[in-house]
Design an enzyme around this catalytic site. Structure first.
Site, PDB file in Angstrom:
ATOM      1  N   LYS A 150      -9.595   5.039  -3.717  1.00 40.11           N
ATOM      2  CA  LYS A 150      -8.591   4.072  -4.179  1.00 40.11           C
ATOM      3  C   LYS A 150      -7.703   3.668  -3.013  1.00 40.11           C
ATOM      4  O   LYS A 150      -7.262   4.531  -2.241  1.00 40.11           O
ATOM      5  CB  LYS A 150      -7.735   4.746  -5.274  1.00 40.11           C
ATOM      6  CG  LYS A 150      -6.836   3.784  -5.995  1.00 40.11           C
ATOM      7  CD  LYS A 150      -7.548   2.999  -7.077  1.00 40.11           C
ATOM      8  CE  LYS A 150      -6.707   1.859  -7.620  1.00 40.11           C
ATOM      9  NZ  LYS A 150      -6.766   0.643  -6.781  1.00 40.11           N
TER      10      LYS A 150
ATOM     11  N   LYS B  95      -1.903  10.752  -0.519  1.00 37.75           N
ATOM     12  CA  LYS B  95      -1.006  10.180  -1.543  1.00 37.75           C
ATOM     13  C   LYS B  95      -1.582  10.436  -2.939  1.00 37.75           C
ATOM     14  O   LYS B  95      -0.879  10.887  -3.848  1.00 37.75           O
ATOM     15  CB  LYS B  95      -0.891   8.673  -1.291  1.00 37.75           C
ATOM     16  CG  LYS B  95       0.225   7.986  -2.007  1.00 37.75           C
ATOM     17  CD  LYS B  95       0.215   6.482  -1.714  1.00 37.75           C
ATOM     18  CE  LYS B  95       0.371   6.142  -0.248  1.00 37.75           C
ATOM     19  NZ  LYS B  95       0.420   4.694  -0.002  1.00 37.75           N
TER      20      LYS B  95
ATOM     21  N   LYS C 299      -9.077   2.489   2.242  1.00 34.75           N
ATOM     22  CA  LYS C 299      -8.284   1.317   2.634  1.00 34.75           C
ATOM     23  C   LYS C 299      -9.228   0.290   3.231  1.00 34.75           C
ATOM     24  O   LYS C 299     -10.259   0.658   3.801  1.00 34.75           O
ATOM     25  CB  LYS C 299      -7.231   1.724   3.676  1.00 34.75           C
ATOM     26  CG  LYS C 299      -6.051   0.781   3.740  1.00 34.75           C
ATOM     27  CD  LYS C 299      -5.066   1.063   2.625  1.00 34.75           C
ATOM     28  CE  LYS C 299      -3.771   0.350   2.790  1.00 34.75           C
ATOM     29  NZ  LYS C 299      -2.745   0.894   1.908  1.00 34.75           N
TER      30      LYS C 299
ATOM     31  N   THR D 152       5.549  -0.467  -6.755  1.00 36.08           N
ATOM     32  CA  THR D 152       5.801   0.238  -5.490  1.00 36.08           C
ATOM     33  C   THR D 152       7.298   0.204  -5.166  1.00 36.08           C
ATOM     34  O   THR D 152       7.908   1.253  -4.895  1.00 36.08           O
ATOM     35  CB  THR D 152       4.980  -0.379  -4.339  1.00 36.08           C
ATOM     36  OG1 THR D 152       3.620  -0.482  -4.761  1.00 36.08           O
ATOM     37  CG2 THR D 152       5.054   0.476  -3.089  1.00 36.08           C
TER      38      THR D 152
ATOM     39  N   ASN E 190       6.202  -7.844  -1.261  1.00 35.48           N
ATOM     40  CA  ASN E 190       6.072  -7.170  -2.558  1.00 35.48           C
ATOM     41  C   ASN E 190       6.961  -5.921  -2.615  1.00 35.48           C
ATOM     42  O   ASN E 190       7.774  -5.756  -3.528  1.00 35.48           O
ATOM     43  CB  ASN E 190       4.604  -6.813  -2.818  1.00 35.48           C
ATOM     44  CG  ASN E 190       4.453  -6.009  -4.098  1.00 35.48           C
ATOM     45  OD1 ASN E 190       4.633  -4.805  -4.102  1.00 35.48           O
ATOM     46  ND2 ASN E 190       4.170  -6.683  -5.193  1.00 35.48           N
TER      47      ASN E 190
ATOM     48  N   SER F 117      -1.499   1.576 -10.388  1.00 32.81           N
ATOM     49  CA  SER F 117      -2.895   1.141 -10.272  1.00 32.81           C
ATOM     50  C   SER F 117      -3.797   2.065 -11.092  1.00 32.81           C
ATOM     51  O   SER F 117      -4.731   1.620 -11.769  1.00 32.81           O
ATOM     52  CB  SER F 117      -3.356   1.167  -8.814  1.00 32.81           C
ATOM     53  OG  SER F 117      -2.958  -0.008  -8.154  1.00 32.81           O
TER      54      SER F 117
HETATM   55  N1  LIG Z   1       1.844  -3.654  -2.074  1.00 27.33           N
HETATM   56  C1  LIG Z   1       1.796  -2.381  -2.450  1.00 27.33           C
HETATM   57  O1  LIG Z   1       1.665  -2.061  -3.652  1.00 27.33           O
HETATM   58  C2  LIG Z   1       1.957  -1.290  -1.451  1.00 27.33           C
HETATM   59  C3  LIG Z   1       2.298  -1.539  -0.141  1.00 27.33           C
HETATM   60  N2  LIG Z   1       2.558  -0.487   0.706  1.00 27.33           N
HETATM   61  C4  LIG Z   1       2.967  -0.715   2.083  1.00 27.33           C
HETATM   62  O2  LIG Z   1       4.200  -1.424   2.116  1.00 27.33           O
HETATM   63  C5  LIG Z   1       4.263  -2.242   3.296  1.00 27.33           C
HETATM   64  C6  LIG Z   1       4.543  -3.677   2.881  1.00 27.33           C
HETATM   65  O3  LIG Z   1       3.509  -4.116   2.004  1.00 27.33           O
HETATM   66  P1  LIG Z   1       3.708  -5.374   1.039  1.00 27.33           P
HETATM   67  O4  LIG Z   1       5.127  -5.513   0.640  1.00 27.33           O
HETATM   68  O5  LIG Z   1       2.652  -5.266   0.019  1.00 27.33           O
HETATM   69  O6  LIG Z   1       3.315  -6.559   2.015  1.00 27.33           O
HETATM   70  P2  LIG Z   1       3.703  -8.117   1.889  1.00 27.33           P
HETATM   71  O7  LIG Z   1       2.686  -8.841   2.675  1.00 27.33           O
HETATM   72  O8  LIG Z   1       3.942  -8.499   0.479  1.00 27.33           O
HETATM   73  O9  LIG Z   1       5.132  -8.195   2.636  1.00 27.33           O
HETATM   74  C7  LIG Z   1       5.308  -7.795   3.960  1.00 27.33           C
HETATM   75  C8  LIG Z   1       6.735  -8.134   4.367  1.00 27.33           C
HETATM   76  O10 LIG Z   1       6.970  -7.587   5.666  1.00 27.33           O
HETATM   77  C9  LIG Z   1       7.585  -8.599   6.440  1.00 27.33           C
HETATM   78  N3  LIG Z   1       7.348  -8.358   7.862  1.00 27.33           N
HETATM   79  C10 LIG Z   1       6.221  -8.513   8.571  1.00 27.33           C
HETATM   80  N4  LIG Z   1       6.458  -8.252   9.861  1.00 27.33           N
HETATM   81  C11 LIG Z   1       7.763  -7.914   9.963  1.00 27.33           C
HETATM   82  C12 LIG Z   1       8.613  -7.559  11.029  1.00 27.33           C
HETATM   83  N5  LIG Z   1       8.164  -7.507  12.275  1.00 27.33           N
HETATM   84  N6  LIG Z   1       9.907  -7.260  10.755  1.00 27.33           N
HETATM   85  C13 LIG Z   1      10.388  -7.334   9.502  1.00 27.33           C
HETATM   86  N7  LIG Z   1       9.641  -7.676   8.451  1.00 27.33           N
HETATM   87  C14 LIG Z   1       8.345  -7.968   8.682  1.00 27.33           C
HETATM   88  C15 LIG Z   1       6.966  -9.892   5.944  1.00 27.33           C
HETATM   89  O11 LIG Z   1       7.729 -11.030   6.337  1.00 27.33           O
HETATM   90  C16 LIG Z   1       7.014  -9.631   4.446  1.00 27.33           C
HETATM   91  O12 LIG Z   1       8.323  -9.890   3.959  1.00 27.33           O
HETATM   92  C17 LIG Z   1       2.927  -2.013   4.020  1.00 27.33           C
HETATM   93  O13 LIG Z   1       3.083  -0.962   4.936  1.00 27.33           O
HETATM   94  C18 LIG Z   1       1.997  -1.569   2.894  1.00 27.33           C
HETATM   95  O14 LIG Z   1       0.904  -0.807   3.369  1.00 27.33           O
HETATM   96  C19 LIG Z   1       2.502   0.809   0.283  1.00 27.33           C
HETATM   97  C20 LIG Z   1       2.150   1.103  -1.000  1.00 27.33           C
HETATM   98  C21 LIG Z   1       1.760   0.089  -1.948  1.00 27.33           C
HETATM   99  O1  LIG Z   2      -2.605   0.438  -5.659  1.00 28.86           O
HETATM  100  C1  LIG Z   2      -3.464   0.951  -4.955  1.00 28.86           C
HETATM  101  O2  LIG Z   2      -4.568   1.281  -5.350  1.00 28.86           O
HETATM  102  C2  LIG Z   2      -3.211   1.258  -3.498  1.00 28.86           C
HETATM  103  C3  LIG Z   2      -1.907   0.789  -2.953  1.00 28.86           C
HETATM  104  C4  LIG Z   2      -1.896   1.033  -1.481  1.00 28.86           C
HETATM  105  O3  LIG Z   2      -2.668   0.438  -0.758  1.00 28.86           O
HETATM  106  C5  LIG Z   2      -1.017   2.027  -0.909  1.00 28.86           C
HETATM  107  O4  LIG Z   2      -0.450   2.841  -1.639  1.00 28.86           O
HETATM  108  O5  LIG Z   2      -0.875   2.061   0.334  1.00 28.86           O
END
Ligand SMILES: NC(=O)C1=CN([C@@H]2O[C@H](COP(=O)(O)OP(=O)(O)OC[C@H]3O[C@@H](n4cnc5c(N)ncnc54)[C@H](O)[C@@H]3O)[C@@H](O)[C@H]2O)C=CC1
Ligand SMILES: O=C(O)CCC(=O)C(=O)O
Length: 408
Positions: A61, A85, A97, A181, A212, A341
């Site tokens: 996952k 995790k 991943k 998240t 997100n 998820s």
């Molecule tokens: N979406 C999910 O459910 C999950 C995401 N994550 C982790 O959370 C982190 C963010 O993921 P998401 O929010 O899903 O991605 P996303 O693509 O929705 O948002 C990423 C954000 O980071 C910002 N960003 C990019 N480069 C940057 C920089 N240099 N300085 C400041 N901000 C910057 C972007 O502008 C955007 O606002 C990643 O590390 C991801 O692996 C972890 C668990 C679950």
């Molecule tokens: O929702 C999932 O299955 C995985 C989310 C994820 O990529 C993470 O926790 O880093």
């Protein structure tokens, strides 16, 4: 970084050499090339990867990332962390991943759709509801998951919603997954404030990233009465001493695509943002942003790791020595996403939909249970929160491997 963390915990747990090798190396690394027709008519070859760290405790996952910096090493590290995790949260999964090296912000919706469908076709023999279940990560969203569902289902000949999670509600996604998240990050930050005898209402927070994870962390913290003083995204950072109006900010971002230029806020240097005084600092964007250079300058009380891998081992050494910041390690702090998820996958098998209230209440129970497990392990063994979380997780995986026998 992931391998160095693993070695440290394997030493702490005294894992024997055989289990150490079996836990450390990924089961499968799949790399594919994808020719995709761009809107200009040109055909460009993209590189994509899916790493399945292990399948010992169930299907793999984990998310799928679209970012220019994606490479096989990064995907393998993220898959390893997914493993720990899922084990820490006691989910019946191994970790995986995926990633495609591309810049989704510069691609049209049609190009993204063709790329996503081609990637799905290339990895079709390696995925399935009982083998590998993808979800959104950086640069992907529920639309990406809808395209994967459609491509996989077209091949199967019937709708297979359990092939991915983080789908739109209309395709049997789960209530609560979009905010899960960030909701979890905020919930655990409030648990850590309580644990450290600090008030939640009136506390202050700084958040890196407003995608997100960052945006939902902000909305949930604001709903607890926390003042969000600073927020950044890839284009810049903003600050308001008395707290930003995060709902007005959401509208501003929907219109302009960035937090920059938000009325009622001042611009601030994005690097400086991380070192401002606040109760909660939540890096929710990139990896390796808390480093040996800035860890000594942090002025937060709680470091809530919404992103995966935001803190380098050099920074960990500084934070361990300081001892005045409660770190909620990534594999716990952002586990709300994969936990919901898991709920989505279960609902798909049940052909049933839970309410948002049911989902978030089950999520909070599971997060709080893991939070207590980690904080009491850390206190009992005199180790950091990260070593505690990873020790519990790695031991769970190592025990399962040992129980399955020699050749799982
Ligand atoms: N979406 C999910 O459910 C999950 C995401 N994550 C982790 O959370 C982190 C963010 O993921 P998401 O929010 O899903 O991605 P996303 O693509 O929705 O948002 C990423 C954000 O980071 C910002 N960003 C990019 N480069 C940057 C920089 N240099 N300085 C400041 N901000 C910057 C972007 O502008 C955007 O606002 C990643 O590390 C991801 O692996 C972890 C668990 C679950
Ligand atoms: O929702 C999932 O299955 C995985 C989310 C994820 O990529 C993470 O926790 O880093």
């Amino acid at each position: 970084m992931a391998a160095a963390q693993f070695d440290r915990v394997a030493d702490f747990l005294n894992l024997n050499d055989e289990l150490r090798e079996r836990c450390k190396w990924p089961k499968r690394l799949i790399s594919v090339t994808m020719p995709v027709k761009l809107d200009s008519g040109e055909v460009k070859v993209f590189f994509g990867h899916r790493v399945q760290h292990h399948l010992t405790r169930g299907p793999v996952k984990g998310g799928l990332r679209y970012h220019p910096a994606v490479d096989l090493g990064e995907v393998a590290a993220l898959a390893m962390w997914m493993n720990w995790k899922c084990a820490l949260m006691d989910l019946p999964y191994g970790g995986g991943k995926g990633g495609i090296t591309c810049d989704p912000r510069s691609m049209s919706i049609g190009e993204l759709e063709r790329l996503t469908r081609r990637f799905t076709m290339e990895i079709l023999p390696f995925i399935g509801p009982e083998i590998d279940v993808m979800a959104p990560d950086m640069g992907t969203n529920e639309q990406t998951m809808a395209w994967i569902t459609d491509t996989y289902s077209t091949h199967a000949g019937y709708l297979v919603p359990s092939i991915v999670t983080g789908k739109p509600l209309g395709l049997q996604g789960s209530a609560g997954r979009a905010q899960a998240t960030g909701h979890g990050v905020a919930f655990l930050a409030s648990s850590a404030l309580h644990k450290n005898n600090l008030p939640v209402e009136g506390a202050s927070a700084v958040i890196q990233g407003f995608g997100n994870v960052g945006s939902h962390t902000a909305y949930t913290l604001a709903s607890y009465g926390v003042k969000i003083r600073g927020i950044s995204d890839v284009q810049g950072a903003i600050w308001h001493d008395r707290g930003l109006d995060v709902h007005a900010l959401r509208e501003h971002v929907a219109k302009t695509g960035t937090v920059v230029g938000f009325a009622n806020a001042e611009p601030i240097d994005p690097d400086q943002l991380l070192c401002q005084p606040c109760d909660v600092l939540a890096p929710c964007a990139l990896d390796r942003v808390i480093t040996g250079d800035n860890a000594g300058k942090l002025q937060c009380k709680i470091l809530a790791e919404g992103a995966n891998g935001p803190t380098t081992p050099e920074a960990d050494a500084v934070l361990d020595q300081r001892g005045d910041i409660h770190v909620i390690p990534d594999i716990l702090c952002n586990a709300g996403g994969v936990t919901v998820s898991y709920f989505e996958w279960v609902q798909n098998f049940q052909h049933f939909q839970w309410t948002e209230r049911e989902v978030l209440s089950k999520l909070e129970t599971m997060l709080q249970r893991s939070f207590e497990k980690v904080t009491s392990f850390a206190a009992r063994q005199g180790v950091s929160q990260r070593v505690a979380a990873q020790s519990i997780a790695i031991k769970t995986v190592a025990d399962a491997k040992a129980q399955r026998g020699m050749f799982p």
